[in-house]
Design an enzyme around this catalytic site. Structure first.
Site, PDB file in Angstrom:
ATOM      1  N   ASP A  80      -2.103 -18.625   3.153  1.00  0.00           N
ATOM      2  CA  ASP A  80      -3.174 -19.579   2.722  1.00  0.00           C
ATOM      3  C   ASP A  80      -3.652 -20.383   3.702  1.00  0.00           C
ATOM      4  O   ASP A  80      -4.945 -20.687   3.907  1.00  0.00           O
ATOM      5  CB  ASP A  80      -2.559 -20.077   1.471  1.00  0.00           C
ATOM      6  CG  ASP A  80      -1.160 -20.716   1.715  1.00  0.00           C
ATOM      7  OD1 ASP A  80      -0.610 -20.548   2.676  1.00  0.00           O
ATOM      8  OD2 ASP A  80      -0.744 -21.325   0.893  1.00  0.00           O
TER       9      ASP A  80
ATOM     10  N   TYR B 202       1.005  -1.205   0.014  1.00  0.00           N
ATOM     11  CA  TYR B 202      -0.047   0.143  -0.096  1.00  0.00           C
ATOM     12  C   TYR B 202       0.830   1.252   0.038  1.00  0.00           C
ATOM     13  O   TYR B 202       0.329   2.320  -0.019  1.00  0.00           O
ATOM     14  CB  TYR B 202      -0.939  -0.154   1.238  1.00  0.00           C
ATOM     15  CG  TYR B 202      -2.220  -0.698   0.961  1.00  0.00           C
ATOM     16  CD1 TYR B 202      -2.108  -1.994   0.792  1.00  0.00           C
ATOM     17  CD2 TYR B 202      -3.367  -0.113   0.903  1.00  0.00           C
ATOM     18  CE1 TYR B 202      -3.074  -3.039   0.975  1.00  0.00           C
ATOM     19  CE2 TYR B 202      -4.776  -1.044   0.941  1.00  0.00           C
ATOM     20  CZ  TYR B 202      -4.357  -2.366   0.683  1.00  0.00           C
ATOM     21  OH  TYR B 202      -5.570  -3.195   0.755  1.00  0.00           O
TER      22      TYR B 202
ATOM     23  N   ASP C 222     -11.657  -9.152   5.448  1.00  0.00           N
ATOM     24  CA  ASP C 222     -13.037  -9.359   4.885  1.00  0.00           C
ATOM     25  C   ASP C 222     -13.332 -10.923   5.247  1.00  0.00           C
ATOM     26  O   ASP C 222     -14.681 -11.068   5.565  1.00  0.00           O
ATOM     27  CB  ASP C 222     -12.694  -9.259   3.592  1.00  0.00           C
ATOM     28  CG  ASP C 222     -13.046  -7.520   3.182  1.00  0.00           C
ATOM     29  OD1 ASP C 222     -12.949  -6.826   3.980  1.00  0.00           O
ATOM     30  OD2 ASP C 222     -13.650  -7.548   1.906  1.00  0.00           O
TER      31      ASP C 222
ATOM     32  N   ASP D  49      -5.888  -6.766   5.025  1.00  0.00           N
ATOM     33  CA  ASP D  49      -6.881  -6.313   4.310  1.00  0.00           C
ATOM     34  C   ASP D  49      -7.636  -7.419   3.971  1.00  0.00           C
ATOM     35  O   ASP D  49      -8.958  -7.564   4.285  1.00  0.00           O
ATOM     36  CB  ASP D  49      -6.594  -5.552   3.158  1.00  0.00           C
ATOM     37  CG  ASP D  49      -7.722  -5.203   2.296  1.00  0.00           C
ATOM     38  OD1 ASP D  49      -8.677  -4.681   2.762  1.00  0.00           O
ATOM     39  OD2 ASP D  49      -7.738  -5.383   1.030  1.00  0.00           O
TER      40      ASP D  49
ATOM     41  N   LYS E  66       3.733 -15.000   4.369  1.00  0.00           N
ATOM     42  CA  LYS E  66       4.011 -15.975   3.187  1.00  0.00           C
ATOM     43  C   LYS E  66       5.690 -16.128   2.992  1.00  0.00           C
ATOM     44  O   LYS E  66       6.088 -15.658   1.964  1.00  0.00           O
ATOM     45  CB  LYS E  66       3.294 -15.672   2.099  1.00  0.00           C
ATOM     46  CG  LYS E  66       3.384 -16.427   0.804  1.00  0.00           C
ATOM     47  CD  LYS E  66       2.486 -17.599   0.825  1.00  0.00           C
ATOM     48  CE  LYS E  66       2.551 -18.633  -0.177  1.00  0.00           C
ATOM     49  NZ  LYS E  66       1.886 -19.875  -0.018  1.00  0.00           N
TER      50      LYS E  66
HETATM   51  C1  IPM Z   1     -10.443  -1.281   3.703  1.00  0.00           C
HETATM   52  C2  IPM Z   1     -10.544  -1.022   2.148  1.00  0.00           C
HETATM   53  C3  IPM Z   1      -9.579  -0.125   2.051  1.00  0.00           C
HETATM   54  C4  IPM Z   1      -8.248  -0.971   1.994  1.00  0.00           C
HETATM   55  C5  IPM Z   1      -9.471   0.572   0.420  1.00  0.00           C
HETATM   56  C6  IPM Z   1     -10.954   1.019   0.185  1.00  0.00           C
HETATM   57  C7  IPM Z   1      -8.363   1.444   0.277  1.00  0.00           C
HETATM   58  O1  IPM Z   1     -10.812  -2.268   1.428  1.00  0.00           O
HETATM   59  O2  IPM Z   1     -10.270  -0.321   4.460  1.00  0.00           O
HETATM   60  O3  IPM Z   1     -10.179  -2.766   4.137  1.00  0.00           O
HETATM   61  O4  IPM Z   1      -7.930  -1.857   1.200  1.00  0.00           O
HETATM   62  O5  IPM Z   1      -7.444  -0.897   3.077  1.00  0.00           O
HETATM   63 MN    MN Z   2     -10.517  -4.092   2.793  1.00  0.00          MN
END
Ligand code: IPM
Ligand code: MN
Length: 342
Positions: free
Chosen positions: A214, A132, A242, A238, A182
């Site tokens: 993984d 990032y 999720d 990130d 990894k």
């Molecule tokens: C998050 C989002 C952000 C990230 C994006 C929107 C830049 O997915 O906060 O997880 O990848 O960090």
């Molecule tokens: Mn995200």
């Protein structure tokens, strides 16, 4: 003490969930001075501005920032992500992205677990480096020689301060820390993360384990109880968060704190979800992620009891069956807070 909170409600469902989070702060007895900022996709489309320097300077002087979500389908990818979200993370030195994943009673997980307590973990995501950081570029654009590179930056100091934060957090919980990376393929960065983690874990007296990213995905679904605090780099964090959200009721419930643990400036608290333009204005947005993010903010601002009350209130609302619409959350949370306080 009244905190000065910057409100970046943003686009889509952002303003809807932030309105509920602010009501929840009031219901939890936390007064705040709100300073509202118009930033996000709508502002960009209107004025071409993403984050004017003067606004950044003002934000830097606040106690904390509550962010809803930014993004509209008309804005090209990257403009707001890099120009607003990642710029805030870099300029305010928000080097920790704290992402708790807790399965609460009454919530449907993507997977069925035997015990709720098996899934109660925190992902500590490095938030200013890795892939990032913005290193890389394109040459020969539009030709068959087009070359695109994205480089992952990992600094000794940056990794160490992140792992230190995670180890301290682990010490305050179960004493167990897992490095996710990894290292078998990303041997340069992997070695740095591994050496620093071993040193920091020994220094802090926490038990360190390791999982390839993984395998960590598989175990998160299969046997999440093996994790308590996970520390990992920016992109892995990130993605894993999720997955953590899917396992704990979906993105609508997932909170996050972009922290500057050194407190040289404000931290930014935001639900993990996006602006969801498809449901904006329909009253279907789930404000729980925003409310829980406000709770993380209170904990950071030195109000752990109010933070715990908010967390308990969200749990109690969810246990009773989540309200069908955004607007029903305020009364449900007020009742939940009363139960939490009694
Ligand atoms: C998050 C989002 C952000 C990230 C994006 C929107 C830049 O997915 O906060 O997880 O990848 O960090
Ligand atoms: Mn995200």
């Amino acid at each position: 003490m009244t905190h000065q909170i910057g409100i970046l409600a943003g686009d889509g469902i952002g303003p809807e969930v932030i309105a509920e989070a602010r009501k929840a702060l009031g219901a939890a007895g936390v007064g705040h001075d709100a300073v509202e900022y118009d930033l996000g996709g709508a502002r960009y489309l209107r004025t071409g501005e993403v984050l004017p320097d003067s606004v950044l300077d003002e934000l830097a002087g606040l106690d904390a920032i509550l962010l809803g979500a930014v993004g509209t389908p008309e804005v090209p990818p990257g403009v707001l992500e890099r120009g607003l979200l990642l710029r805030l993370r870099a300029e305010l030195d928000l080097y920790i992205n704290l992402r708790p994943s807790k399965l609460r009673a009454g919530v449907a997980s993507a997977v069925s677990f035997d015990r709720l307590s098996d899934l109660d973990l925190v992902i500590v995501r490095e938030n200013t480096e890795g892939l990032y950081a913005g290193a890389g570029g394109t040459v020969h654009r539009g030709t068959e020689f087009e070359t695109a590179t994205e480089e992952s930056l990992n600094t000794f100091a940056g990794v160490r301060r992140c792992v230190r934060y995670a180890a301290e957090l682990a010490a305050s919980r179960s004493g167990r820390l897992t490095l996710v990376h990894k290292t078998n393929v990303l041997t340069h960065a992997g070695s740095l993360w591994q050496r620093i983690s071993a040193e920091v874990a020994a220094e802090q007296g926490v038990e360190l384990s390791y999982a390839h990213v993984d395998a960590a995905c598989l175990w998160l679904v299969d046997d999440p109880a093996r994790f308590d605090v996970i520390v990992t780099d920016n992109l892995f964090g990130d993605i894993l968060s999720d997955l953590g959200a899917a396992l704990t009721g979906g993105l609508g419930l997932a909170p996050s704190g972009n922290l500057n643990p050194d407190r040289t400036g404000p931290s930014v608290f935001e639900p993990v979800h996006g602006s969801a333009p498809d449901i904006a204005g329909t009253g279907q947005a789930n404000p729980a992620g925003a409310v829980l993010s406000a709770g993380l903010m209170l904990a950071h601002l030195g109000q752990p009891e109010a933070a715990a009350d908010l967390d308990a209130a969200v749990s109690s609302v969810l246990a009773a069956g989540a309200p069908a619409s955004t607007g029903e959350w305020d009364t449900a949370l007020a009742a939940g807070l009363e139960r939490a306080g009694s």
